[in-house]
Design a protein around this motif. Structure first.
Motif, PDB file in Angstrom:
ATOM      1  N   UNK A   1       0.885  -1.178   0.056  1.00 15.60           N
ATOM      2  CA  UNK A   1      -0.090   0.131   0.114  1.00 15.60           C
ATOM      3  C   UNK A   1       0.776   1.210   0.027  1.00 15.60           C
ATOM      4  N   UNK A   2       1.943   1.263   0.730  1.00 18.73           N
ATOM      5  CA  UNK A   2       2.738   2.417   0.841  1.00 18.73           C
ATOM      6  C   UNK A   2       3.533   2.763  -0.421  1.00 18.73           C
ATOM      7  N   UNK A   3       3.826   1.786  -1.098  1.00 16.82           N
ATOM      8  CA  UNK A   3       4.630   1.892  -2.355  1.00 16.82           C
ATOM      9  C   UNK A   3       3.924   1.986  -3.644  1.00 16.82           C
ATOM     10  N   UNK A   4       2.725   1.298  -3.513  1.00 20.77           N
ATOM     11  CA  UNK A   4       1.751   1.481  -4.638  1.00 20.77           C
ATOM     12  C   UNK A   4       1.164   2.645  -4.947  1.00 20.77           C
ATOM     13  N   UNK A   5       0.060   3.211  -3.823  1.00 19.99           N
ATOM     14  CA  UNK A   5      -0.829   4.198  -4.077  1.00 19.99           C
ATOM     15  C   UNK A   5      -0.981   5.278  -2.867  1.00 19.99           C
ATOM     16  N   UNK A   6      -0.745   6.326  -2.867  1.00 16.82           N
ATOM     17  CA  UNK A   6      -1.081   7.271  -1.714  1.00 16.82           C
ATOM     18  C   UNK A   6      -2.107   8.188  -1.854  1.00 16.82           C
ATOM     19  N   UNK A   7      -2.438   8.910  -1.059  1.00 16.39           N
ATOM     20  CA  UNK A   7      -3.464  10.011  -1.046  1.00 16.39           C
ATOM     21  C   UNK A   7      -3.439  11.048  -0.028  1.00 16.39           C
ATOM     22  N   UNK A   8      -3.802  12.245  -0.311  1.00 12.42           N
ATOM     23  CA  UNK A   8      -3.571  13.371   0.713  1.00 12.42           C
ATOM     24  C   UNK A   8      -4.212  13.214   2.170  1.00 12.42           C
ATOM     25  N   UNK A   9      -5.009  12.269   2.242  1.00  9.61           N
ATOM     26  CA  UNK A   9      -5.925  12.082   3.417  1.00  9.61           C
ATOM     27  C   UNK A   9      -5.413  10.665   4.271  1.00  9.61           C
ATOM     28  N   UNK A  10      -4.443  10.116   3.665  1.00 10.69           N
ATOM     29  CA  UNK A  10      -4.075   8.695   4.404  1.00 10.69           C
ATOM     30  C   UNK A  10      -2.727   8.951   5.201  1.00 10.69           C
ATOM     31  N   UNK A  11      -2.833   7.920   6.221  1.00  7.12           N
ATOM     32  CA  UNK A  11      -1.605   8.085   7.224  1.00  7.12           C
ATOM     33  C   UNK A  11      -0.188   8.085   6.463  1.00  7.12           C
ATOM     34  N   UNK A  12      -0.139   7.073   5.508  1.00  6.25           N
ATOM     35  CA  UNK A  12       1.156   6.875   4.845  1.00  6.25           C
ATOM     36  C   UNK A  12       1.099   7.744   3.547  1.00  6.25           C
ATOM     37  N   UNK A  13       1.493   9.048   3.439  1.00  4.16           N
ATOM     38  CA  UNK A  13       1.715   9.869   2.510  1.00  4.16           C
ATOM     39  C   UNK A  13       3.293   9.681   2.170  1.00  4.16           C
TER      40      UNK A  13
ATOM     41  N   UNK B   1       5.986   8.783  -1.572  1.00  6.38           N
ATOM     42  CA  UNK B   1       6.451   9.081  -3.077  1.00  6.38           C
ATOM     43  C   UNK B   1       6.016   7.656  -3.715  1.00  6.38           C
ATOM     44  N   UNK B   2       4.775   7.319  -3.667  1.00  7.72           N
ATOM     45  CA  UNK B   2       4.455   5.846  -4.429  1.00  7.72           C
ATOM     46  C   UNK B   2       4.522   6.072  -5.667  1.00  7.72           C
ATOM     47  N   UNK B   3       3.956   4.897  -6.372  1.00  9.00           N
ATOM     48  CA  UNK B   3       3.895   4.926  -7.916  1.00  9.00           C
ATOM     49  C   UNK B   3       2.620   6.003  -8.223  1.00  9.00           C
ATOM     50  N   UNK B   4       1.628   5.662  -7.709  1.00  2.90           N
ATOM     51  CA  UNK B   4       0.274   6.260  -8.074  1.00  2.90           C
ATOM     52  C   UNK B   4      -0.197   7.135  -6.794  1.00  2.90           C
ATOM     53  N   UNK B   5      -0.895   8.128  -7.226  1.00  2.00           N
ATOM     54  CA  UNK B   5      -1.622   9.087  -6.132  1.00  2.00           C
ATOM     55  C   UNK B   5      -3.142   9.316  -6.545  1.00  2.00           C
ATOM     56  N   UNK B   6      -3.782   8.823  -5.496  1.00  2.00           N
ATOM     57  CA  UNK B   6      -5.208   8.657  -5.811  1.00  2.00           C
ATOM     58  C   UNK B   6      -5.742  10.232  -5.372  1.00  2.00           C
ATOM     59  N   UNK B   7      -6.569  10.751  -6.374  1.00  2.00           N
ATOM     60  CA  UNK B   7      -7.012  12.080  -6.283  1.00  2.00           C
ATOM     61  C   UNK B   7      -8.336  12.084  -6.392  1.00  2.00           C
ATOM     62  N   UNK B   8      -8.838  10.919  -6.388  1.00  2.00           N
ATOM     63  CA  UNK B   8     -10.570  11.121  -6.322  1.00  2.00           C
ATOM     64  C   UNK B   8     -10.857  11.452  -4.820  1.00  2.00           C
ATOM     65  N   UNK B   9     -12.122  11.936  -4.752  1.00  2.00           N
ATOM     66  CA  UNK B   9     -13.079  12.101  -3.584  1.00  2.00           C
ATOM     67  C   UNK B   9     -13.405  11.023  -2.959  1.00  2.00           C
ATOM     68  N   UNK B  10     -12.808  10.330  -1.902  1.00  2.00           N
ATOM     69  CA  UNK B  10     -13.181   9.210  -1.183  1.00  2.00           C
ATOM     70  C   UNK B  10     -14.526   9.225  -0.840  1.00  2.00           C
ATOM     71  N   UNK B  11     -15.233   8.036  -0.861  1.00  2.00           N
ATOM     72  CA  UNK B  11     -16.552   7.726  -0.522  1.00  2.00           C
ATOM     73  C   UNK B  11     -16.627   6.411   0.541  1.00  2.00           C
ATOM     74  N   UNK B  12     -17.674   6.399   1.394  1.00  2.00           N
ATOM     75  CA  UNK B  12     -17.754   5.225   2.234  1.00  2.00           C
ATOM     76  C   UNK B  12     -18.910   4.506   1.441  1.00  2.00           C
ATOM     77  N   UNK B  13     -18.756   3.357   1.179  1.00  2.00           N
ATOM     78  CA  UNK B  13     -19.428   2.562   0.369  1.00  2.00           C
ATOM     79  C   UNK B  13     -19.314   1.088   0.578  1.00  2.00           C
ATOM     80  N   UNK B  14     -19.949   0.108   0.050  1.00  2.00           N
ATOM     81  CA  UNK B  14     -19.606  -1.139   0.425  1.00  2.00           C
ATOM     82  C   UNK B  14     -18.292  -1.639   0.010  1.00  2.00           C
ATOM     83  N   UNK B  15     -17.901  -1.232  -1.083  1.00  2.00           N
ATOM     84  CA  UNK B  15     -16.515  -1.747  -1.863  1.00  2.00           C
ATOM     85  C   UNK B  15     -15.300  -1.149  -1.024  1.00  2.00           C
TER      86      UNK B  15
END
Length: 320
Positions: A244-256, A258-272
């Motif tokens: 998780x730390x090396x593959x993708x990060x986001x501005x709102x995660x505890x591990x911010x 220099x990962x490969x991807x940065x998730x810039x979507x607005x997170x939502x709480x859903x089943x998935x």
């Protein structure tokens, strides 16, 4: 039996109380370098401390690689403290905190590691190719290599500390005190999940994300009890955080990072995102592990009594 073997060593209830306090102190001492680095950085920039009011503000003061290393250092010191407590306060070989087998089964560690690593990578790539607008590819070779070194060395120490504390030390301690397995499973899972309440993810997604954290605690506890050892949980937890730390990060995660991807979507709480992993993926993982390692006697292993073994069944070198 994984919990039962703690009876072979010094297992007075007060030892677990004192041990838990000492382990907590060790982990807090390990956080001092991070706090000092943040303070010195703020002072050097002529800034104040009024804005350092939450976890997110603390995480953004230093370079992300340095922040990650210093954050993980507290867990490494905590793990050292736990090792000392087990060795000297309980006179217990560390392998007996790991497994009921004579030695650590590294095949199980790697199986747990590989299972979640492959699934995480595949699902992330599927999501990236199906919703590329939600990601930025931010790969930068030098920062990423530094991140990879930190992650490979330090994250297993962080996750091992949590596993040895909750699925090991506290699970065995509570088991010998209350004489059953279900209460240690519940308590360690809820406390493990509850400690994540202060993560930035909770601020962003709301308290419903706690279903995921507590559910993860139950999953790791169940596979530990069913397998009579922590090897699967050690590997699974390490891979989950490391990948998780090396593959993708986001501005709102505890591990911010220099990962490969940065998730810039607005997170939502859903089943998935919250309920799917707990109520769909984790049962599938349990089924795969149960098939591979031929688990049986589920009721006894998860809800049975923990009884003190007779002296005749204890190896001479383990009688204290």
């Amino acid at each position: 039996m994984y919990i039962q073997q703690a009876y072979n060593f010094l297992h007075d209830w007060w030892r677990y109380l004192v041990g838990a306090i000492l382990i907590f102190i060790a982990s807090q001492l390990g956080s001092i370098p991070f706090i000092l680095a943040v303070v010195l950085k703020k002072l050097s920039n002529g800034g104040g401390f009024a804005e350092l009011q939450d976890t997110n503000s603390l995480l953004n003061v230093l370079d992300s690689n340095l922040t990650l290393f210093l954050m993980l250092l507290s867990f490494a010191i905590g793990l050292l403290g736990l090792y000392i407590v087990v060795k000297y306060l309980h006179k217990q070989p560390f392998v007996t905190l790991t497994t009921s087998r004579r030695k650590t089964d590294w095949g199980r560690v790697w199986f747990g590691f590989g299972l979640i690593a492959v699934v995480t990578i595949v699902l992330t790539l599927v999501d990236y190719y199906s919703s590329p607008q939600d990601y930025i590819v931010q790969f930068d070779a030098v920062p990423f290599i530094i991140l990879a070194v930190i992650a490979i060395v330090m994250i297993p120490l962080q996750t091992s500390f949590e596993e040895y504390l909750f699925r090991g030390y506290l699970m065995q301690g509570l088991g010998t005190i209350v004489g059953n397995k279900w209460l240690p499973l519940i308590v360690t899972s809820v406390v493990f999940g509850g400690l994540h309440f202060f993560n930035p993810e909770v601020d962003k997604l709301g308290p419903s994300i706690m279903v995921y954290y507590i559910g993860t605690g139950f999953f790791l506890g169940i596979i530990t009890l069913m397998d009579d050892g922590m090897e699967l949980a050690l590997g699974f937890h390490a891979a989950n955080n490391m990948v998780g730390a090396m593959l993708v990060t986001a501005d709102w995660t505890v591990f911010q990072t220099h990962s490969i991807f940065k998730d810039i979507s607005e997170p939502v709480v859903d089943f998935a995102t919250v309920f799917g992993p707990v109520f769909v993926m984790y049962p599938i993982f349990i089924a795969i592990m149960a098939w591979r390692y031929k688990w049986n006697n589920w009721g006894q292993k998860l809800f049975g009594k923990v009884t003190k073994p007779s002296p005749s069944t204890i190896p001479p070198q383990e009688i204290v």
